[in-house]
Design an enzyme around this catalytic site. Structure first.
Site, PDB file in Angstrom:
ATOM      1  CE1 TYR A  28    -101.073 -40.646  15.599  1.00 21.63           C
ATOM      2  CE2 TYR A  28    -102.609 -42.183  16.598  1.00 21.63           C
ATOM      3  CZ  TYR A  28    -102.360 -40.985  15.958  1.00 21.63           C
ATOM      4  OH  TYR A  28    -103.395 -40.129  15.697  1.00 21.63           O
ATOM      5  CB  SER A  81    -105.738 -40.075  18.861  1.00 20.96           C
ATOM      6  OG  SER A  81    -106.238 -41.261  18.260  1.00 20.96           O
TER       7      SER A  81
END
Length: 247
Positions: free
Chosen positions: A153, A139
């Site tokens: 995350y 990501s």
């Protein structure tokens, strides 16, 4: 060239759309996820649209590490795999110290420890063949530590990128290829709850950029490239006071 591709986390979001787009390109697929009903519905859809393809589905919780190894081996026995996309992940999380260690723990386990298990299982197969393409879905959040509910995350996505880079270094010049894809803000079930998502793109065009990068076997790619190649550099080097005002 037709490939045999395994995608984890294929019952929704980016994994589901990757399955559609890879099938449209003529690739055989093995799709895994926890939700069997969603997988079966997707298989029915894909076979109807592409009757000449092989589409296998298997239920798999990637946090069951023994099952990861067993499932990968069983699928490879039925459909000799030459590309594995490590995609399964979750977006839970809470600010550290607020009593939600459970949410951060399951995020860390699913987004990194389970990724490690998938990488081990994939490379076990590819090393035996001395060939294959291992793809990690990271990501743009991997570029920098981020606050509040995305702290854990972002840390897991950075860990994935570092894991992949270590493998790229080890396997450089060898027949086994390793790619890291850094999606930007692409609309999916993972981020439906996010109220403010600047520069977000719809699922189909966002995944189209991911699939193009995977097909080219790039070592690293931001998807879509614009604006995320530029934004990733900004995120990586922006001073913390400036970054804090923006996130």
């Amino acid at each position: 060239m037709r490939r045999n591709i395994l995608i984890t986390g294929a019952s929704s979001g980016l994994g589901e759309e990757m399955a559609r787009q890879f099938a449209a390109k003529g690739h055989n697929l093995a799709l895994t996820a926890r939700r069997e009903d969603r997988l079966k519905a997707l298989r029915t859809e894909l076979i109807a649209a592409h009757p000449g393809l092989t589409i296998l589905v298997r239920t798999l919780d990637v946090n069951d590490h023994d099952a990861v190894f067993a499932t990968f081996r069983a699928i490879d026995a039925d459909l000799s795999l030459d590309r594995i996309v490590v995609n399964a992940g979750i977006g839970k999380g809470a600010p550290l110290g607020t009593g939600r260690f459970d949410a951060n723990l399951i995020t860390a386990q699913t987004n990194f420890t389970a990724v490690l298990a998938q990488a081990e299982a994939a490379l076990e197969l590819f090393r035996s063949k001395n060939a294959g393409h291992l793809v990690f879905i990271s990501s743009v959040a991997a570029m920098r530590g981020l606050p509040k509910s995305v702290t854990t995350y972002a840390a897991t996505k950075a860990a994935i990128a570092t894991l992949a880079e270590g493998l790229q270094l080890e396997l450089l010049g060898k027949p086994i290829k390793v790619s890291t894809i850094f999606p930007g803000y692409i609309r999916s079930e993972l981020n439906d709850h996010v109220a403010r998502a600047p520069m977000i793109v719809d699922t189909v065009p966002g995944v189209r950029a991911m699939v193009a990068a995977i097909e080219s076997e790039k070592a690293k790619a931001f998807a879509p490239p614009w604006p995320w190649v530029v934004m990733a550099r900004f995120l990586k080097y922006a001073p913390l006071p400036l970054l804090k005002r923006m996130v």
